[in-house]
Scaffold this motif. Sequence first.
Motif, PDB file in Angstrom:
ATOM      1  N   PRO B 675     -54.773 -26.797  54.092  1.00  0.00           N
ATOM      2  CA  PRO B 675     -55.758 -27.815  54.462  1.00  0.00           C
ATOM      3  C   PRO B 675     -55.252 -29.197  54.053  1.00  0.00           C
ATOM      4  CG  PRO B 675     -56.466 -26.656  52.490  1.00  0.00           C
ATOM      5  CD  PRO B 675     -55.206 -25.981  52.954  1.00  0.00           C
ATOM      6  N   TYR B 676     -55.791 -30.210  54.616  1.00  0.00           N
ATOM      7  CA  TYR B 676     -55.303 -31.552  54.295  1.00  0.00           C
ATOM      8  C   TYR B 676     -56.411 -32.582  54.508  1.00  0.00           C
ATOM      9  CZ  TYR B 676     -55.116 -32.176  59.347  1.00  0.00           C
ATOM     10  OH  TYR B 676     -55.457 -32.255  60.672  1.00  0.00           O
ATOM     11  N   PHE B 677     -56.202 -33.720  53.914  1.00  0.00           N
ATOM     12  CA  PHE B 677     -57.079 -34.873  54.139  1.00  0.00           C
ATOM     13  C   PHE B 677     -56.239 -35.972  54.771  1.00  0.00           C
ATOM     14  CE2 PHE B 677     -59.240 -32.397  51.024  1.00  0.00           C
ATOM     15  CZ  PHE B 677     -60.575 -32.568  51.306  1.00  0.00           C
ATOM     16  N   THR B 678     -56.887 -36.837  55.469  1.00  0.00           N
ATOM     17  CA  THR B 678     -56.143 -37.894  56.139  1.00  0.00           C
ATOM     18  C   THR B 678     -56.975 -39.167  56.157  1.00  0.00           C
ATOM     19  OG1 THR B 678     -55.023 -38.474  58.187  1.00  0.00           O
ATOM     20  CG2 THR B 678     -56.973 -37.139  58.411  1.00  0.00           C
ATOM     21  N   THR B 680     -59.227 -42.013  57.153  1.00  0.00           N
ATOM     22  CA  THR B 680     -60.263 -41.963  58.182  1.00  0.00           C
ATOM     23  C   THR B 680     -59.952 -42.897  59.350  1.00  0.00           C
ATOM     24  OG1 THR B 680     -61.870 -41.422  56.508  1.00  0.00           O
ATOM     25  CG2 THR B 680     -62.736 -42.188  58.611  1.00  0.00           C
ATOM     26  N   ASN B 681     -59.966 -42.287  60.507  1.00  0.00           N
ATOM     27  CA  ASN B 681     -59.741 -42.988  61.761  1.00  0.00           C
ATOM     28  C   ASN B 681     -60.746 -42.406  62.741  1.00  0.00           C
ATOM     29  OD1 ASN B 681     -58.900 -43.732  64.321  1.00  0.00           O
ATOM     30  ND2 ASN B 681     -56.725 -43.416  63.904  1.00  0.00           N
ATOM     31  N   PHE B 691     -59.829 -47.201  58.762  1.00  0.00           N
ATOM     32  CA  PHE B 691     -59.889 -47.784  57.420  1.00  0.00           C
ATOM     33  C   PHE B 691     -58.504 -48.314  57.057  1.00  0.00           C
ATOM     34  CE2 PHE B 691     -63.901 -45.669  57.216  1.00  0.00           C
ATOM     35  CZ  PHE B 691     -64.622 -46.376  56.245  1.00  0.00           C
ATOM     36  N   ALA B 698     -60.778 -45.065  52.983  1.00  0.00           N
ATOM     37  CA  ALA B 698     -61.531 -43.811  53.063  1.00  0.00           C
ATOM     38  C   ALA B 698     -60.626 -42.720  53.581  1.00  0.00           C
ATOM     39  CB  ALA B 698     -62.738 -43.974  53.984  1.00  0.00           C
ATOM     40  N   PHE B 699     -60.851 -41.519  53.092  1.00  0.00           N
ATOM     41  CA  PHE B 699     -60.135 -40.346  53.578  1.00  0.00           C
ATOM     42  C   PHE B 699     -61.129 -39.322  54.075  1.00  0.00           C
ATOM     43  CE2 PHE B 699     -55.487 -40.153  52.751  1.00  0.00           C
ATOM     44  CZ  PHE B 699     -55.330 -41.481  52.418  1.00  0.00           C
ATOM     45  N   THR B 700     -60.699 -38.583  55.087  1.00  0.00           N
ATOM     46  CA  THR B 700     -61.571 -37.574  55.682  1.00  0.00           C
ATOM     47  C   THR B 700     -60.845 -36.238  55.709  1.00  0.00           C
ATOM     48  OG1 THR B 700     -62.893 -37.037  57.646  1.00  0.00           O
ATOM     49  CG2 THR B 700     -60.769 -38.053  58.037  1.00  0.00           C
ATOM     50  N   GLU B 701     -61.620 -35.183  55.727  1.00  0.00           N
ATOM     51  CA  GLU B 701     -60.991 -33.870  55.806  1.00  0.00           C
ATOM     52  C   GLU B 701     -60.386 -33.692  57.196  1.00  0.00           C
ATOM     53  OE1 GLU B 701     -62.993 -30.814  53.844  1.00  0.00           O
ATOM     54  OE2 GLU B 701     -61.492 -29.324  54.397  1.00  0.00           O
ATOM     55  N   ASN B 703     -59.231 -32.331  60.711  1.00  0.00           N
ATOM     56  CA  ASN B 703     -60.042 -31.561  61.645  1.00  0.00           C
ATOM     57  C   ASN B 703     -59.404 -30.243  62.060  1.00  0.00           C
ATOM     58  OD1 ASN B 703     -62.157 -33.266  61.677  1.00  0.00           O
ATOM     59  ND2 ASN B 703     -61.635 -34.276  63.609  1.00  0.00           N
TER      60      ASN B 703
END
Lengths: 484, 1054
Positions: B675-678, B680-681, B691, B698-701, B703
């Motif tokens: 899994p990864y975070f990236t 936020t776009n 961002f 900001a980072f988002t999980e 998809n």
Amino acid sequence: MKKIIISIMLVVGLVSCNDYLDVNKDPNNPETTTNELLIPSGQAYIAAVVGGDLHNTACFFSQYLEQAPEANQYNTLCEYRFSTDLFNRSYSNIYAGALKDLETVRFQSDKNPSDYYVATVLRAYILQVVVDYLDKAPYTEALQGNKNPMPKWDNGQDIYAGILKELDDAEAKLDGKSLISADVILGKDVSKWVKFANALRLKIYMRASNVQDNSAKIKALIDENNFFTGDVKFDMFSNEANKRNPWYETNFVKLANNHVGSYPIISYLKETEDPRLPILFKKATGPADYVGMLPGSKTRLTANKNSAYSFPNASATVPVYFYTQSELQLFLSEAYLRFYNNDTKAKEAYEAAIRANFTTRGMSDDASVIYGVGKLAAWNSGAGIDAKLKLIGTQKWVALCMVNNTEAWSEIRRMGYPALSTSTASDINSNPSVYKPGELICPWVNSLGNKLVKVLYYPSVAANLNDNTPDRTDLTEKVWWEKN
Amino acid sequence: MKRVMLILSCLFISIGFITAQTTRVTGVVVDNAGEPVISASVVVKGTTVGVATDVDGGFSINVPEGKNTLVFSLVGMKTVEAKVSQNMRVVMENDEHILGDVVVTALGIKRSEKAIGYSATSVSGDELSKSRSADVMSSLAGKVAGVQISSSAGDPGSSKSVVIRGFSSLSGSNQPLYVVDGVPMTNNATYASDGLNSSYDFGNGANAVNPDDVESMTILKGAAATALYGSRASSGVILITTKSGKKQKGLGLEYNGGLQFATILRLPDFQNEYGMGWSGVQTYLENGSWGPKFDGSMQLWGQVYNNSQKMKPYVAMKNNVKDFFDTGVRYSNSLSYNGATDKSDYFVSFSQLSDDGLLPTDADTYDKYTFSTRASFKTGNLRIGGSVNFTTQENRFAPTGQGLSMINSLYQMPRDISIIGLEDQSDPFNTLDYYYTPYGVTNPYIVLNSVQNRFLSDKLFGKVEATYEFSKYFNATYRLGFDSSNSETKIGVPQYAKLMDPASPNYADMAKNEGSVYNVMDRRREINHDGLVTFDMPIGDFQINAIAGVNINERRVSYQTAQVTGLDNPTWFHISNSPSTPVVTERLDLRRLVGVLGQAEVGYKNMLYATLSARNDWSSTLPVSNRSFFYPGVATSFVFSEILGEEAKKIVSFGKVRIAWGQTGKDADVYMIDPYFTRTNVNLGFGNIIFPLKGVNAFTEGNVLGNPTLQPEITTEFEVGANVGFFNNRITIDAAYYNRNSDKQIFSLDMDPASGYSAQNMNLGKISNKGVELLVNVRPIELRDFSWDISWNFTKNNSKVVSLPEELGGSSVIYALTGGAGLYAEVGKPLGVFKANRVERDPQGNPVVDAYGMPIASTEQEIIGDMNYDYEMGFSTTLKYKSVSLRADLDIRQGGLMYSRTKDINYFVGNVPQTLYNDRRTFIVPGSVQKVTNADGSISYVENTSAISSEKVYEYWGNGGLEKEAEWLIDKSYVKLRSIVLSWDLPKKWLKNTFLQDVNLSVFGNNLFVWTPKSNSFIDPEVTTFGNDLRGKYGEFSANPTTRQFGFNVKVKF
């Protein structure tokens, strides 16, 4: 010979060394991250939906704006013949974006109930929007990844009850600690989140109040009187690429000239001599006046060009409003009327709402030009409750115009105001006097016949990938809280 | 090993005894190109004494006393008899009927064609150089059965798509592995990922190979043939053997130069009856031809400037689009120098190619320079060699697609506008400010002159290699191969509004174009270590060959991109030229693979062959527990003509049957496990929110959900085939049937986003490709000075999606336009079915229209067809008279659909004759009905009496008429005259007293004509704007037109 064999063995030895192959850790993306970074992410996804796609969809359904004659991007929205794809991107941004990030925050918040609480409030806020637009939605089984790739769809009523309970539970756990997370909406102030949550509860109860008796709960909230001041908004935009207000970025940078003012809102603002008119719209260039386009008339009045209509004013840096003071005050006004039978308080809140809306729009005008004595939108204490509710509904429609269209369409459906004109667009076109400003007009070209759209299709991305997705064929079906 | 040595020494000893009674004769056998002939049989005439030539063509035979003639023979070559002498040099000529008598197989091993139990096609470098393609693959289009070769675009330097035996991977690459002299080559294609807006195609890595350097190419198709190359070979292998130094009669200098011209091959057929306007009304500002009928009257048109307006006769400008294009010019030169001694050889070459495509201006150019050097020398038993190749190229590409592209502006030109009349920028009516239409397009000349789209690439590849011969039969090789590419891409779109007068009529519509600069710095590196031991010797009637080896591979890709939108200096393309914060991205992919491989081959009496091969790979991209995967292969062949009697051999001169089974495994892409975070776009559909915003990040999980149980894709293939020659090989047939199953497809399976993810990486789904390949060569006429050859190849591939995960509902999207036609993988169907909305129909099948008579689109998409050709065929014919030859090649592809925006946009603007239906008068859709909802909620249908008004005819056609979205799916069948080459080798006697060794002059034409079904009067169906792999089969989204080329070429050997 031996040397060769030894060197082959060496090579094989090197090969079997697993270290050489352990290079599959992604250097481009971190494997974990903190609440500090996730909360603003969740907030931005919500802003993008509420202030972007849905704001746009609802600007047509609320009859604020129409598809401009010389472009074609949103013909299908104006004529109610949009496809099952319409909600796809919002759905993705809500579940795989906002809700997933907020869920991770909640999961990572054992040591800080404030983070958990804020994530829960935001979650409740956006889940209500999903219910208001789709009715049913994935809820109890959502966000479980591959453990449950096809979550069931819960009834809207159950989701409403669920999020209210979540709010209570999360609030009960609060221990006075402040937020760890960055918070770009309420400045990390937990007490402000409690005030926002109370207003959110009020909104949820009011939305359901036509089909449920929520009067006791509403009165308890109002009696407690712990609501936010000012507006709750995502105010992080600047006028540069990829950092603008989402509706502006899409419709005034990437696309252009798709929106003109709609006939009902412009007629009403003109009728009430509302100073918000020039804030919202530009004058048309053909007749130098404010001119709205009849809903769904694009392919029926083909001689009309863009120059015949008023274009909206838009700004790259305007915040996305999650919940405005004027909307809150109008809920209060309605509640005082319906549940307290207190006309004075109702009038006070009504007028406060209009003042708050002027403030939101950066206007210094005296708001009594709207509600002052003798004005068309003045509060008439002697009138019946229906007339007062109509006034509240109509002014809410004005107050939310291009501030929070997403809420506006839900409130139109709930309150039934503005009501639908009995005259057709064609009649109004040939004889404008048959139309009473402050009414909606059935789109001239309308694939739903003579009805208004009441709900969206369940998104095709869900229908295609999840067997549990319910069917929706009828766009005039009512959301669970709409009275018959 | 000791035992082998013992056997070997015994053999030497026994040979030693025999020599006492005989004369020992040594020599070498070469073909007419001077290449060693391997495995030729050398027999003392009148005896049974015989040996086979070794890998260098050398032989050593003991000739009994009294005998003085040797007979040299090999299948595929003409038998030669020669008198015995010491250090003999015998030249054997190819018997040209058998294609590729000696085939370079996996790992560069040369094999007699008859020893091969699978399909492998060889092509000599000469064939490539005569028609002067810029790259190694395009001249083979239509010539090799089972291989679909297409040019993705007509633009200079664009990518080639090579698909062997059908598409077998849904998510990974379906392009073959290119191996140059034993070293795998990086072959990524550089094209716009979007395909819709400002698209470009800067070619693929294999374009860096100079065709003049190629000695031969072999195409290995099946799994049994490619297994040794490991996981990247699951889509086949193109083996390229480059020229090396040879002993020379002359100086060893070779020059090849050519000049080529290109003109437009295919434009849509245009209508010439209606001109500028919309809804049947003349408006003077429209980007379409929906105005009134031409009447020859003088008409005002365009914007008003300074109280004046242009005037012109209202007539059709029949060739306005065609006249816009120039003639493309390409010139190329290459020079090589080579030589060899007994112990060493060297080869140096330099080439240059410069191409200015057919667009006016230099918006489409391609310049390529290559420099190659290779050498080897032998000291004792050690041979050390190496090569270094350097290629540098610069491409400019006129972007395709919607919006302000040249081609989009061109196709939206009303039929009465002279386009070349728009070039002069001193004419105010041709400027951005006063161009005649403000509707989303502008002057194509301005676009060509102001948009920058440039790609610079350097590629350095080669190897260092050492081979130690322990004995004649046994050697070991170590090879270090490298391939390093660096490229820069710069794409600049001007801020048009800043070039304009804000008071001008077009300003408002152009103001939204902010301009942008996009830079990519890309660096790729591949390193291969190969260690191989080879054993090859005859033992009695058996020929034994065994190989064992290890391969260590590392591939590293890193790039940084930077983009700003909103330019301050309107046409200066630099990241600093904007008030906006640049969007900068960074990416690094690193993967490693270790493989151990082995192959054993046994040949019996030049008649029966069996080859066993196996490889085990360990890949870094798979989870540790599934990292290791093994795949074997077996191939056998039986040369049945060896047991035929003399009489039968007069009819069946050669016959071989072959059968093979093999597997290849394919690892995953990098980083598909965790899994990864990236950062936020947020995707807004049109636009993004990225961002940081006001200093907050900001980072988002992510998809796409990683999968820690991922396994390799496994392709299993079975093939049978036969090669048969009749009448002294005047007729030869090579046939193959294959059945390939690609299982455990790795791809990102879409999920209901309510799960929190929009996709998960999975091993799911199976695709099968079954097909036949046929190659028939006939030589109807063979005289002393004249011959006529005909060759026909035929391919039929049936793909089928055998299974897909149930979660997908049996369907997975390959590519789809929002609200338009889509390309899907659907269970039980051929891979790549097109689905689209057609008109809604009542239960009787009548089209349903709305109250205004306009067809209503159905709510459900239906399957319209698929992307696959029913069959592909190639015909070629060669006439030879003395040293003059004339060759023509025809490429035929039947069936299949593709999406064409060129058709869509030309319907939308009413420029094509199809829109003249009913003279554009009002009409009722024949047989149409209207849907009525009855009081009880039931639905019934009544006859429609509403006519589409003449003002609305444009809308009817713009929406695809009754076919709706399916209207833009066109039949992609075609017949192409791929090439005609007239070539003349100057007679040797003319050159006898000069310093020239060989002179060849040729005149050629490539892609001279294309014939398409009547329904496709729009495009050359070979093009795509979606890259050179599976997604490319979606079609074209306003591609630039393709070209026909013709020119001449001179080849001189000194």
